[in-house]
Design a protein around this motif. Structure first.
Motif, PDB file in Angstrom:
ATOM      1  N   ASP A  70      -6.823   2.660   7.105  1.00 59.99           N
ATOM      2  CA  ASP A  70      -6.359   3.524   6.008  1.00 59.99           C
ATOM      3  C   ASP A  70      -7.504   4.338   5.420  1.00 59.99           C
ATOM      4  OD1 ASP A  70      -3.968   2.315   6.377  1.00 59.99           O
ATOM      5  OD2 ASP A  70      -3.976   1.167   4.486  1.00 59.99           O
ATOM      6  N   ALA A  71      -8.667   3.699   5.312  1.00 61.15           N
ATOM      7  CA  ALA A  71      -9.831   4.394   4.761  1.00 61.15           C
ATOM      8  C   ALA A  71     -10.226   5.541   5.688  1.00 61.15           C
ATOM      9  CB  ALA A  71     -10.993   3.419   4.582  1.00 61.15           C
ATOM     10  N   LEU A  72     -10.164   5.272   6.993  1.00 62.03           N
ATOM     11  CA  LEU A  72     -10.510   6.319   7.962  1.00 62.03           C
ATOM     12  C   LEU A  72      -9.522   7.484   7.885  1.00 62.03           C
ATOM     13  CD1 LEU A  72     -11.462   4.102  11.044  1.00 62.03           C
ATOM     14  CD2 LEU A  72     -13.008   5.288   9.470  1.00 62.03           C
ATOM     15  N   ARG A  73      -8.237   7.162   7.760  1.00 60.85           N
ATOM     16  CA  ARG A  73      -7.203   8.208   7.658  1.00 60.85           C
ATOM     17  C   ARG A  73      -7.486   9.104   6.457  1.00 60.85           C
ATOM     18  NH1 ARG A  73      -5.347   9.450  12.059  1.00 60.85           N
ATOM     19  NH2 ARG A  73      -4.542   7.691  13.211  1.00 60.85           N
ATOM     20  N   LYS A  74      -7.821   8.477   5.356  1.00 69.80           N
ATOM     21  CA  LYS A  74      -8.084   9.266   4.143  1.00 69.80           C
ATOM     22  C   LYS A  74      -9.256  10.215   4.388  1.00 69.80           C
ATOM     23  CE  LYS A  74      -8.338   9.884  -0.564  1.00 69.80           C
ATOM     24  NZ  LYS A  74      -8.621   9.169  -1.800  1.00 69.80           N
ATOM     25  N   ALA A  75     -10.328   9.688   4.992  1.00 65.19           N
ATOM     26  CA  ALA A  75     -11.505  10.520   5.248  1.00 65.19           C
ATOM     27  C   ALA A  75     -11.170  11.640   6.235  1.00 65.19           C
ATOM     28  CB  ALA A  75     -12.650   9.661   5.769  1.00 65.19           C
ATOM     29  N   GLY A  79     -11.048  15.960   5.866  1.00 64.15           N
ATOM     30  CA  GLY A  79     -11.614  16.999   6.735  1.00 64.15           C
ATOM     31  C   GLY A  79     -12.559  16.521   7.830  1.00 64.15           C
ATOM     32  N   ALA A  80     -12.827  15.206   7.894  1.00 60.69           N
ATOM     33  CA  ALA A  80     -13.698  14.713   8.967  1.00 60.69           C
ATOM     34  C   ALA A  80     -13.025  14.952  10.318  1.00 60.69           C
ATOM     35  CB  ALA A  80     -13.980  13.228   8.776  1.00 60.69           C
ATOM     36  N   ASP A  81     -13.846  15.043  11.388  1.00 61.08           N
ATOM     37  CA  ASP A  81     -13.297  15.421  12.692  1.00 61.08           C
ATOM     38  C   ASP A  81     -12.764  14.243  13.492  1.00 61.08           C
ATOM     39  OD1 ASP A  81     -14.046  18.227  12.527  1.00 61.08           O
ATOM     40  OD2 ASP A  81     -16.111  17.466  12.569  1.00 61.08           O
ATOM     41  N   ARG A  82     -13.483  13.117  13.461  1.00 56.93           N
ATOM     42  CA  ARG A  82     -12.995  11.972  14.228  1.00 56.93           C
ATOM     43  C   ARG A  82     -13.458  10.682  13.553  1.00 56.93           C
ATOM     44  NH1 ARG A  82     -16.333   9.744  18.764  1.00 56.93           N
ATOM     45  NH2 ARG A  82     -18.480  10.229  18.230  1.00 56.93           N
ATOM     46  N   ALA A  83     -12.910   9.573  14.026  1.00 58.68           N
ATOM     47  CA  ALA A  83     -13.180   8.311  13.337  1.00 58.68           C
ATOM     48  C   ALA A  83     -13.448   7.194  14.333  1.00 58.68           C
ATOM     49  CB  ALA A  83     -11.993   7.944  12.447  1.00 58.68           C
ATOM     50  N   ILE A  84     -14.268   6.246  13.889  1.00 62.01           N
ATOM     51  CA  ILE A  84     -14.535   5.054  14.687  1.00 62.01           C
ATOM     52  C   ILE A  84     -14.293   3.825  13.816  1.00 62.01           C
ATOM     53  CG2 ILE A  84     -16.295   3.719  15.917  1.00 62.01           C
ATOM     54  CD1 ILE A  84     -17.719   6.476  16.414  1.00 62.01           C
ATOM     55  N   HIS A  85     -13.509   2.924  14.350  1.00 64.71           N
ATOM     56  CA  HIS A  85     -13.182   1.692  13.633  1.00 64.71           C
ATOM     57  C   HIS A  85     -13.764   0.518  14.416  1.00 64.71           C
ATOM     58  CE1 HIS A  85      -9.775  -1.018  11.840  1.00 64.71           C
ATOM     59  NE2 HIS A  85     -10.988  -1.393  11.488  1.00 64.71           N
ATOM     60  N   LYS A 199      -5.923  13.485  14.719  1.00 63.52           N
ATOM     61  CA  LYS A 199      -7.353  13.324  15.015  1.00 63.52           C
ATOM     62  C   LYS A 199      -7.618  11.971  15.676  1.00 63.52           C
ATOM     63  CE  LYS A 199      -8.938  16.458  11.401  1.00 63.52           C
ATOM     64  NZ  LYS A 199      -9.464  16.576  10.028  1.00 63.52           N
ATOM     65  N   PRO A 200      -8.609  11.927  16.564  1.00 64.84           N
ATOM     66  CA  PRO A 200      -8.855  10.693  17.312  1.00 64.84           C
ATOM     67  C   PRO A 200      -9.491   9.584  16.454  1.00 64.84           C
ATOM     68  CG  PRO A 200     -10.452  12.384  17.922  1.00 64.84           C
ATOM     69  CD  PRO A 200      -9.488  13.029  16.978  1.00 64.84           C
ATOM     70  N   VAL A 201      -8.955   8.366  16.583  1.00 66.63           N
ATOM     71  CA  VAL A 201      -9.566   7.184  15.959  1.00 66.63           C
ATOM     72  C   VAL A 201      -9.886   6.212  17.088  1.00 66.63           C
ATOM     73  CG1 VAL A 201      -9.274   5.291  14.332  1.00 66.63           C
ATOM     74  CG2 VAL A 201      -8.201   7.494  13.866  1.00 66.63           C
ATOM     75  N   GLU A 202     -11.166   6.004  17.331  1.00 68.69           N
ATOM     76  CA  GLU A 202     -11.563   5.067  18.382  1.00 68.69           C
ATOM     77  C   GLU A 202     -11.694   3.676  17.803  1.00 68.69           C
ATOM     78  OE1 GLU A 202     -14.847   6.129  21.296  1.00 68.69           O
ATOM     79  OE2 GLU A 202     -14.604   7.985  20.134  1.00 68.69           O
ATOM     80  N   SER A 203     -11.432   2.676  18.617  1.00 63.36           N
ATOM     81  CA  SER A 203     -11.566   1.309  18.159  1.00 63.36           C
ATOM     82  C   SER A 203     -12.584   0.593  19.038  1.00 63.36           C
ATOM     83  CB  SER A 203     -10.199   0.641  18.275  1.00 63.36           C
ATOM     84  OG  SER A 203     -10.046  -0.261  17.244  1.00 63.36           O
ATOM     85  N   TRP A 204     -13.602   0.040  18.414  1.00 62.87           N
ATOM     86  CA  TRP A 204     -14.620  -0.689  19.163  1.00 62.87           C
ATOM     87  C   TRP A 204     -14.658  -2.129  18.685  1.00 62.87           C
ATOM     88  CZ3 TRP A 204     -19.169   3.364  18.432  1.00 62.87           C
ATOM     89  CH2 TRP A 204     -18.869   4.512  19.200  1.00 62.87           C
TER      90      TRP A 204
END
Ligand SMILES: Cc1cc2nc3c(=O)[nH]c(=O)nc-3n(C[C@H](O)[C@H](O)[C@H](O)COP(=O)(O)OP(=O)(O)OC[C@H]3O[C@@H](n4cnc5c(N)ncnc54)[C@H](O)[C@@H]3O)c2cc1C
Ligand SMILES: Nc1ncnc2c1ncn2[C@@H]1O[C@H](COP(=O)(O)O)[C@@H](O)[C@H]1O
Lengths: 260, 326
Positions: A70-75, A79-85, A199-204
């Motif tokens: 949820d925090a990543l979605r908000k960011a 306007g952020a381009d992509r996310a890593i969780h 937008k892409p959210v990668e999971s590591w």
């Protein structure tokens, strides 16, 4: 230029925060959100990106449980381009030293010229992860900035300390942290919220980062919480309506307590 | 007896009070060894010796002022290697926490930040922390390496305990990273003549209810009548009425004075986070439902523009007050 913004998903400070049985912060029974103090980090990263002539990619990174998405979605909607969780059951109970290890490995894997983080997390309030990241990544630490800019591969900023206000300067790559004096964070627009969905959210997990389970989590922690007790409620005080003598009554109270 | 390293916070040789508190706490754990860096380092020795520092390790170099944090980490690491202490104590300022964190990582140790009390335990020092806006109290231990602990101001009463306090030169080799972040300019804070917010025995604060920058004069007048420091809520700071350095709360200073007087402050959780551990709490607020009243020892429901000036007058001129006493 590649910017990685570290954002933390935290229990709502206005809710009823408490500890779980294993003395870690209870994250299951409490509403969480993107730490307000990390919104300032996202904002400054976006501004640096908007003010740059280069192509800038802003990646938001979080280490946390499933809901931290949820925090990543908000960011992303800001306007952020992509996310890593980074998510792994073995991370439960990780302390600041361990968190900084995971963040540093993820930042290295993602690639970076600039790391931006908040001044402190609103639950732990340590304010040490940015310094730990600089130490681990072997890059300059330019922290607690109330003003920041990047130009020609140099980051500059103002750090308002107790004794003085300092102008700082370092070459990229670097780790920056920004305070809540750096400028209000934008609200996600409707368009931003819609765009974020694509937008892409990668999971590591830990194995993606070559980290052994023993290095993190409760067992890997360098510190141990021994006891946690709710602070006893303050005993109810005397409350008086001012009927014209309030200041005098207060003076009497202060005198009775030997303050005057 | 084991040695305990204490990082000295000083301004050109004048030791700040939180460091003296650390020496008191350090003596519970072992024999304090002080580390003083930068201009005037050797001048700290007399004050430190009076409060129990055995040797005072000093090193002067321009790097401490000209570059951020890392030179101090290098020096503290050199001191750890020279002394092999049982623990390292650092004042919990923004910079102190950053120095302590990097040191802990380098020496493979755990770190505890913002302790409000410290006791010796069978398995090493036990630190008390106040968490979740001071709604919980925890005790913690470092379980790996040499405990590195930062301690908040006002966590202990300063006690004199004269010791040798001999000055010894610390030998420091700066790391390659020491000159990474340059301090290109420095504007010192102007002194107000009032006590340091975090060190003051009494803090008088104003919030949105104060209504404007000029009106802060009545808050200052009350503070001056009590020899107190002045604090402000974030609402008052964001409005530009008072400087951010005076903000009390989660993103400002955390204070723990003997007496805290909140005027026109509602008592939001983030404000409470910075003042809830004050010994005696007093509030003036015209809203009887304001959450600040849950914390107070004594509260006045009333207009601060009536109550605060009357209180100030009473303090300045107690003759009248004795007349009104029952
Ligand atoms: C991440 C984050 C960090 C934060 N950090 C901090 C922080 O460090 N410090 C902080 O203070 N806040 C902080 N806040 C903000 C906090 O949530 C509140 O918004 C803030 O504390 C409100 O300030 P206030 O009490 O002055 O204003 P208000 O909540 O507006 O209260 C004003 C009070 O004044 C009273 N009043 C008005 N006029 C008068 C009068 N004439 N006489 C008497 N009483 C009067 C009113 O009844 C009211 O109770 C933070 C918020 C967030 C999200
Ligand atoms: N689990 C986490 N995931 C991502 N960023 C984090 C995490 N923990 C801390 N940070 C970052 O580090 C800053 C300081 O955190 P702290 O040292 O915990 O107070 C925060 O404002 C975040 O930017």
């Amino acid at each position: 230029m590649k910017i990685v913004v570290c954002v933390k998903y935290v229990p709502d400070a206005t809710g009823d925060r408490h500890f779980a049985d294993d003395l870690t912060v209870d994250r299951d029974d409490v509403d969480g959100l993107l730490s307000e103090l990390d919104e300032y980090a996202v904002e400054q990263a976006l501004q640096i990106s908007e003010n740059s002539d280069d192509d800038v990619e802003v990646t938001v990174l979080t280490v946390g449980p499933e809901d931290a998405r949820d925090a990543l979605r908000k960011a992303l909607s800001m306007g952020a381009d992509r996310a890593i969780h980074v998510e792994d059951d073995d991370l439960h109970g990780t302390d600041a030293i361990g968190t900084s290890l995971v963040l540093a490995k993820a930042i290295e894997k993602a690639g970076f010229d600039l790391v931006v983080s908040g001044m402190a997390s609103t639950d732990g309030t340590g304010g040490i992860v940015p310094a730990l990241l600089a130490e681990r990544l072997g890059v300059p630490q330019v922290t607690l900035l109330s003003e920041v800019s990047v130009e020609d591969g140099v980051v500059k900023g103002r750090r308002d300390g107790d004794a003085a206000s300092e102008q700082l300067e370092a070459r990229l790559p670097a780790v920056v942290s920004v305070t809540d004096q750096s400028g209000e964070a934008r609200y996600p627009s409707f368009k931003g919220i819609m765009a974020a969905k694509k937008k892409p959210v990668e999971s590591w997990d830990l194995s993606d980062l070559d980290i052994e389970a023993e290095e993190v989590g409760l067992d890997g922690a360098y510190t141990k919480v021994v006891t946690a007790a709710q602070r006893p409620a303050r005993t109810a005080g005397t409350i008086v309506n001012d009927e014209g003598e309030g200041g005098k009554q207060l003076a009497e109270f202060l005198a009775s307590q030997k303050f005057i | 007896m084991a040695e305990v390293l204490v990082y000295v916070d000083h301004a050109d040789g004048v030791v700040r009070k939180p460091t003296l508190e650390l020496l008191t706490l350090a003596r519970r754990l072992g024999e304090p060894v002080a580390v003083a860096l930068g201009t005037g380092a050797a001048d700290t020795a007399a004050a430190l010796a009076e409060h129990g520092a055995t040797p005072v390790l000093t090193h002067e170099a321009a790097e401490y002022a000209d570059y951020l944090v890392v030179p101090k980490v290098d020096a503290l690491q050199a001191a750890v290697e020279a002394v092999s202490p049982a623990a390292v104590l650092v004042p919990s300022s923004a910079e102190g926490k950053e120095i302590a964190a990097r040191l802990a990582l380098r020496i493979g140790s755990g770190i505890i930040t913002d302790a409000v009390d410290l006791e010796a335990g069978d398995e090493g020092p036990v630190a008390t922390q106040s968490v979740f806006a001071a709604s919980f109290t925890t005790t913690s231990r470092v379980v790996k390496g040499t405990p590195v602990i930062t301690v908040k101001p006002n966590s202990a009463a300063v006690e004199a305990a004269p010791a040798a306090g001999a000055v010894e030169a610390l030998s420091v080799t700066f790391s390659a990273r020491a000159t990474d972040t340059r301090v290109t300019g420095r504007t010192p804070r102007e002194s107000t003549g009032r006590p340091e917010l975090t060190e003051a025995a009494i803090v008088v604060s104003g919030g949105r209810g104060v209504g404007g920058a000029q009106n802060f004069a009545i808050i200052e007048a009350l503070a001056d009548s009590l020899g107190a420091a002045v604090g402000a809520s974030r609402a008052a700071v964001d409005a530009g009425w008072y400087p951010h350095t005076n903000q009390v709360g989660q993103t400002g200073k955390s204070v723990s004075p003997q007496l805290y007087i909140a005027n026109g402050i509602s008592g939001a959780i983030q404000h409470r986070a910075g003042m809830q551990t004050s010994k005696t709490i007093v509030a003036v607020n015209k809203d009887p439902e304001a959450p600040i009243f849950d914390l107070v020892d004594y509260g006045i429901v009333g207009d601060l523009f009536d109550v605060v000036p009357q209180l100030t007058e009473e303090i300045k001129d107690p003759r009248e007050m004795s007349g009104s006493q029952r």
